[in-house]
Design a protein around this motif. Sequence first.
Motif, short mmCIF file in Angstrom:
data_model
loop_
_atom_site.label_atom_id
_atom_site.label_comp_id
_atom_site.label_asym_id
_atom_site.label_seq_id
_atom_site.Cartn_x
_atom_site.Cartn_y
_atom_site.Cartn_z
N ASP A 196 -3.39 -6.77 3.64
CA ASP A 196 -4.54 -6.39 3.10
C ASP A 196 -5.80 -7.19 3.83
O ASP A 196 -6.67 -6.66 4.65
N ILE A 197 -5.41 -8.50 4.17
CA ILE A 197 -6.34 -9.45 5.03
C ILE A 197 -6.42 -8.70 6.71
O ILE A 197 -7.39 -8.75 7.10
N SER A 204 0.89 -1.15 -0.05
CA SER A 204 0.08 0.03 0.02
C SER A 204 0.79 1.32 0.17
O SER A 204 0.43 2.37 -0.65
N ALA A 205 2.00 1.29 0.70
CA ALA A 205 2.93 2.28 0.59
C ALA A 205 3.36 2.86 -0.66
O ALA A 205 3.48 3.98 -0.87
N TRP A 206 3.78 1.60 -1.34
CA TRP A 206 4.11 1.86 -2.85
C TRP A 206 3.13 2.49 -3.73
O TRP A 206 3.46 3.49 -4.48
N ASN A 207 1.96 2.08 -3.58
CA ASN A 207 0.91 2.70 -4.27
C ASN A 207 0.46 4.12 -4.00
O ASN A 207 0.44 4.84 -4.60
N SER A 226 -10.15 -1.46 2.47
CA SER A 226 -11.28 -1.65 3.53
C SER A 226 -11.78 -0.34 4.18
O SER A 226 -11.13 0.83 3.60
N ARG A 227 -12.78 -0.53 4.96
CA ARG A 227 -13.27 0.56 5.34
C ARG A 227 -12.52 1.47 6.13
O ARG A 227 -12.44 2.58 6.31
N GLU A 228 -11.76 0.72 7.03
CA GLU A 228 -10.89 1.52 7.92
C GLU A 228 -9.69 2.19 7.08
O GLU A 228 -9.21 3.39 7.49
N ARG A 229 -9.01 1.59 6.18
CA ARG A 229 -8.20 2.23 5.60
C ARG A 229 -8.74 3.35 4.67
O ARG A 229 -7.98 4.32 4.36
N HIS A 230 -9.99 3.30 4.13
CA HIS A 230 -10.53 4.51 3.53
C HIS A 230 -10.65 5.76 4.50
O HIS A 230 -10.31 6.78 4.29
N ALA A 231 -11.26 5.36 5.72
CA ALA A 231 -11.36 6.40 6.91
C ALA A 231 -10.02 6.86 7.26
O ALA A 231 -9.88 8.16 7.28
N GLU A 232 -9.13 6.14 7.29
CA GLU A 232 -7.62 6.47 7.64
C GLU A 232 -7.13 7.53 6.50
O GLU A 232 -6.58 8.71 6.91
N THR A 233 -7.12 7.06 5.24
CA THR A 233 -6.49 8.05 4.37
C THR A 233 -7.19 9.38 3.97
O THR A 233 -6.57 10.30 3.84
N MET A 234 -8.67 9.40 4.12
CA MET A 234 -9.47 10.26 3.93
C MET A 234 -9.21 11.40 5.21
O MET A 234 -9.21 12.70 5.01
#
Length: 223
Positions: A207-208, A59-62, A93-101
């Motif tokens: 990711d899992i 994810s950090a590469w992306n 995931s929902r949490e990753r979305h919340a985190e980055t936003m």
Amino acid sequence: MSEATDMRSLLRLMAWLSPAFPVGAFAYSGGLERAAADGLLAGEHGLRDWIAALIDHGSAWNDAVLLNEAHSAHADAGRLGAVAELAEALAGSRERHAETMALGSAFLEAAGAWPSDVFRLLPQRTAYPVAVGAVAGAHGIAASQAIGAYLHAAVSQLVSAGIRLGVAGQRQGVAIVADLEPLLESVARRGAASTLEDLGSATIRADIAALGHEIQGTRLFRS
């Protein structure tokens, strides 16, 4: 780049990506907490390898690729809108979305202390790497430097999370940051030469773990 300009770029990156910058990154672990709970991290060596994988092909590469695109597009509202939409869609995931936003919104609010037209061009809600890339580009900071600083901050946060979770001690954490320095330099240079065609990750267990954190009982972190 003159010495004065280079120094100004360094100081701004140190400010924007400092743990003291009010974005709240300390509240997130990106799934690391779940990985530790599931026994996927074998001490400091496991923590080091987990972080290295995220930086090199996760994810950090992306994030590095998205940051570079936003950096290049900092004066183009259409391109910024497109990469912002893509970055949001890539949150797995929902949490990753919340985190980055949440981090992106907090970053833009705080970075407003350095005025720039880029704030008018960005969507109101923008993922973290896009926000950092666009603002860095607007201030004339080299993409490789911005990516390197962004990744270093990500490593520092993950190491800090690992220490808080008891995976490694402070001395081991510092050693991890030092050991990953050549990788950070390499990925920063690669990221600065990337295009959106280079997006892609291969860190399925991470990711899992990020997904699994959503149903974890006792938690220290929000992701």
